[in-house]
Design a protein around this motif. Sequence first.
Motif: not given
Length: 155
Positions: A88-103
């Motif tokens: 909720v916090l990461t997708v809601g603010t920057i659009g991706c989680t740490p794992g999504k950003r890594l990939f």
Amino acid sequence: MDNREAMGSWLSGPREALENAGADFGYRGEQLGLPESGPGSVARPGRRIGALVVDWALCMLIAYGLVTHGYNQATGNWALLIFFALGVLTVGTIGCTPGKRLFGLRVVSEAGGRLGIGRVVVRTVLLCVAIPALIWDRDGRGLHDRLAKSVEVRI
């Protein structure tokens, strides 16, 4: 049709069998107006699963080290709660989680742009339930993405 053709169509799945019969499904994301490949295209399942594994491992590590101080029955429950908060916090603010950003992935609205907080919460709750994420449509989107009117794309 001989037995080999019948067995081959069964093993390859209904989509390939229909495509061999002449049906045109187009590429993943075509109905959404997304490119076939490159940035902005629908994320492939391998990347999505890899990102999910990284995010879950991160949540388990946080639950193991900071909350339960060792592995016990509550570690998985805490990890799920942390996974929900992280989503909720990461997708809601920057659009991706740490794992999504890594990939190299990002969650966007079907219409483009960021998701509203309500749709992020719906998407994350359904992802935590897990079953909706295992039901995919022809564009490769999970049921959780369809209900939240979102799509996971490459960046």
